[in-house]
Design a protein around this motif. Structure first.
Motif, mmCIF file in Angstrom:
data_model
loop_
_atom_site.group_PDB
_atom_site.id
_atom_site.type_symbol
_atom_site.label_atom_id
_atom_site.label_comp_id
_atom_site.label_asym_id
_atom_site.label_seq_id
_atom_site.Cartn_x
_atom_site.Cartn_y
_atom_site.Cartn_z
ATOM 1 N N ASN A 106 0.816 -1.216 0.000
ATOM 2 C CA ASN A 106 0.000 0.000 0.000
ATOM 3 C C ASN A 106 0.851 1.268 0.000
ATOM 4 O OD1 ASN A 106 -2.977 -1.023 0.542
ATOM 5 N ND2 ASN A 106 -1.607 -2.257 1.806
ATOM 6 N N ALA A 107 2.030 1.164 -0.608
ATOM 7 C CA ALA A 107 3.013 2.247 -0.551
ATOM 8 C C ALA A 107 2.463 3.573 -1.070
ATOM 9 C CB ALA A 107 4.266 1.850 -1.336
ATOM 10 N N ARG A 108 1.714 3.537 -2.145
ATOM 11 C CA ARG A 108 1.197 4.785 -2.731
ATOM 12 C C ARG A 108 0.228 5.477 -1.780
ATOM 13 N NH1 ARG A 108 -0.714 3.958 -8.844
ATOM 14 N NH2 ARG A 108 -1.056 6.200 -8.563
ATOM 15 N N LYS A 109 -0.558 4.704 -1.078
ATOM 16 C CA LYS A 109 -1.521 5.274 -0.133
ATOM 17 C C LYS A 109 -0.821 6.014 0.999
ATOM 18 C CE LYS A 109 -5.245 3.912 3.017
ATOM 19 N NZ LYS A 109 -6.090 2.785 3.493
ATOM 20 N N PHE A 110 0.353 5.508 1.419
ATOM 21 C CA PHE A 110 1.057 6.063 2.569
ATOM 22 C C PHE A 110 2.279 6.906 2.185
ATOM 23 C CE2 PHE A 110 -0.597 1.880 4.278
ATOM 24 C CZ PHE A 110 -1.649 2.444 4.980
ATOM 25 N N ASN A 111 2.424 7.215 0.881
ATOM 26 C CA ASN A 111 3.560 8.027 0.398
ATOM 27 C C ASN A 111 4.911 7.393 0.750
ATOM 28 O OD1 ASN A 111 1.448 9.688 -0.221
ATOM 29 N ND2 ASN A 111 2.211 11.493 0.804
ATOM 30 N N VAL A 112 5.025 6.097 0.529
ATOM 31 C CA VAL A 112 6.223 5.346 0.921
ATOM 32 C C VAL A 112 7.129 5.066 -0.268
ATOM 33 C CG1 VAL A 112 7.006 3.058 1.701
ATOM 34 C CG2 VAL A 112 5.229 4.282 2.967
ATOM 35 N N ASP A 113 8.418 5.308 -0.067
ATOM 36 C CA ASP A 113 9.455 4.880 -0.997
ATOM 37 C C ASP A 113 9.872 3.475 -0.584
ATOM 38 O OD1 ASP A 113 11.763 4.364 -2.435
ATOM 39 O OD2 ASP A 113 12.597 6.381 -2.185
ATOM 40 N N THR A 114 9.509 2.476 -1.363
ATOM 41 C CA THR A 114 9.752 1.082 -0.972
ATOM 42 C C THR A 114 11.229 0.693 -0.998
ATOM 43 O OG1 THR A 114 9.314 0.354 -3.238
ATOM 44 C CG2 THR A 114 7.468 0.310 -1.695
ATOM 45 N N ASN A 115 12.083 1.570 -1.506
ATOM 46 C CA ASN A 115 13.527 1.319 -1.473
ATOM 47 C C ASN A 115 14.186 1.924 -0.236
ATOM 48 O OD1 ASN A 115 13.759 -0.055 -4.030
ATOM 49 N ND2 ASN A 115 13.349 1.934 -4.989
ATOM 50 N N LYS A 116 13.358 2.532 0.636
ATOM 51 C CA LYS A 116 13.893 3.160 1.848
ATOM 52 C C LYS A 116 13.019 2.770 3.037
ATOM 53 C CE LYS A 116 15.896 7.104 -0.628
ATOM 54 N NZ LYS A 116 15.900 8.586 -0.794
ATOM 55 N N ILE A 117 13.122 1.497 3.411
ATOM 56 C CA ILE A 117 12.327 0.962 4.520
ATOM 57 C C ILE A 117 13.244 0.748 5.724
ATOM 58 C CG2 ILE A 117 10.814 -0.893 5.304
ATOM 59 C CD1 ILE A 117 9.601 0.634 2.989
ATOM 60 N N VAL A 118 12.861 1.332 6.839
ATOM 61 C CA VAL A 118 13.649 1.258 8.070
ATOM 62 C C VAL A 118 12.841 0.495 9.115
ATOM 63 C CG1 VAL A 118 14.832 2.613 9.850
ATOM 64 C CG2 VAL A 118 14.527 3.559 7.531
#
Length: 311
Positions: free
Chosen positions: A146-158
């Protein structure tokens, strides 16, 4: 009509099951404050701040299990479409605590341009190791899906955790794409791989000369070291640290036992030229991240580390 009735019964059974969970409420911010205030009379509990640039969505179901739902709380910066994401794991000895204890930190990070997720996971009174680890990994997959919904860059997951949550965070980060730590029944198009680890006063090895883990760890791991040596080893991030481990930040109190195995882990990281930092807060107690002035230090060290690795 029968289908509607069945749905109502199913939902009722799930609610009933969740309402009958035995919950340990011994570890709270307030109870910790009451324990520490005499020795540290200057501490204060930071107020959660509202910021118009931060969206909040609480109690999202990331996994519907047969007997109960698992939730997360999302706090994300609205002005950018691609934010680094911080998966946040609360502490409490694998037995107590809850996701709301991460809200103040989550809101602070979100206001600085991150998408943050405080995760509910099954604690030891409900499920033993490695079930809680599966839960957080499933939450990571949900966030990516759901990355687009939460404004997430999936290459930068901490993945960030405090105390027992720090132990879990380092274990999750050091077992990237290790199928032995994945719940096969959870369906997702994403992986649980993370790109950085932040361990806030969590042990790296359960059986170690610096460690004094006992009853709480034994309860979560399904037995004492004598009874379950394989669990004590496999649940230790040090056992999995290798050339594939992502960059790590250790933020530690002045109490040595809460970073058991850290120096051995750093040796492996350095041998493999993996970026790592240690920030030790002098004269600080365990659970320092709950209180000022250490709350602000925790935010500063975290954001400086992430600026360095993601710049």
């Amino acid at each position: 009509m029968r289908k509607v009735f069945f749905s109502i019964v199913l939902i009722s059974n799930i609610v009933f099951a969740q309402s009958n969970l035995h919950i340990d409420t011994s570890y709270t911010i307030k109870s910790t404050y009451n324990k520490l205030i005499k020795k540290y009379p200057f501490i204060t509990i930071p107020q959660e701040k509202h910021n118009g640039d931060v969206a909040e969505i609480k109690d999202l179901i990331y996994q519907q299990r047969k007997d109960r739902a698992l939730h997360l709380d999302a706090f994300y910066y609205k002005k950018k479409k691609l934010n680094p994401a911080i998966i946040m794991i609360h502490g409490g000895g694998w037995r107590s605590g809850n996701k709301s204890q991460m809200h103040a930190l989550a809101k602070e990070f979100a206001a600085k341009g991150y998408s943050c997720f405080a995760i509910e996971y099954r604690l030891s009174l409900e499920a033993k190791y490695p079930e809680g680890v599966y839960d957080v990994k499933n939450a990571i997959k949900f966030v990516k899906d759901n990355a687009r919904k939460f404004n997430v860059d999936t290459n930068k997951i901490v993945v960030l955790g405090c105390s027992s949550g720090g132990q879990m965070a380092t274990l999750i980060g050091t077992t990237n794409e290790n199928q032995g730590f994945e719940e096969a029944s959870f369906k997702s198009k994403s992986t649980s791989k993370v790109n950085a680890i932040i361990d806030i006063d969590g042990v790296l090895a359960f059986k170690h000369p610096e460690s004094s883990e006992g009853e709480m760890a034994s309860f979560w791991l399904g037995g004492s070291y004598t009874e379950k040596p394989e669990n004590w080893k496999n649940a230790s991030a040090l056992s999995h640290t290798d050339k594939n481990t992502p960059p790590v930040l250790f933020i530690n109190s002045s109490i040595d036992r809460f970073h058991a195995g850290r120096d051995d882990m750093i040796t492996i990281l350095s041998e493999n030229k993996i970026y790592n930092e240690i920030k030790t807060i002098p004269d600080s107690p365990h659970s320092f991240w709950f209180f000022e002035p250490w709350f602000t230090e925790t935010v500063k060290y975290t954001t400086q580390f992430l600026d360095t690795i993601f710049k």
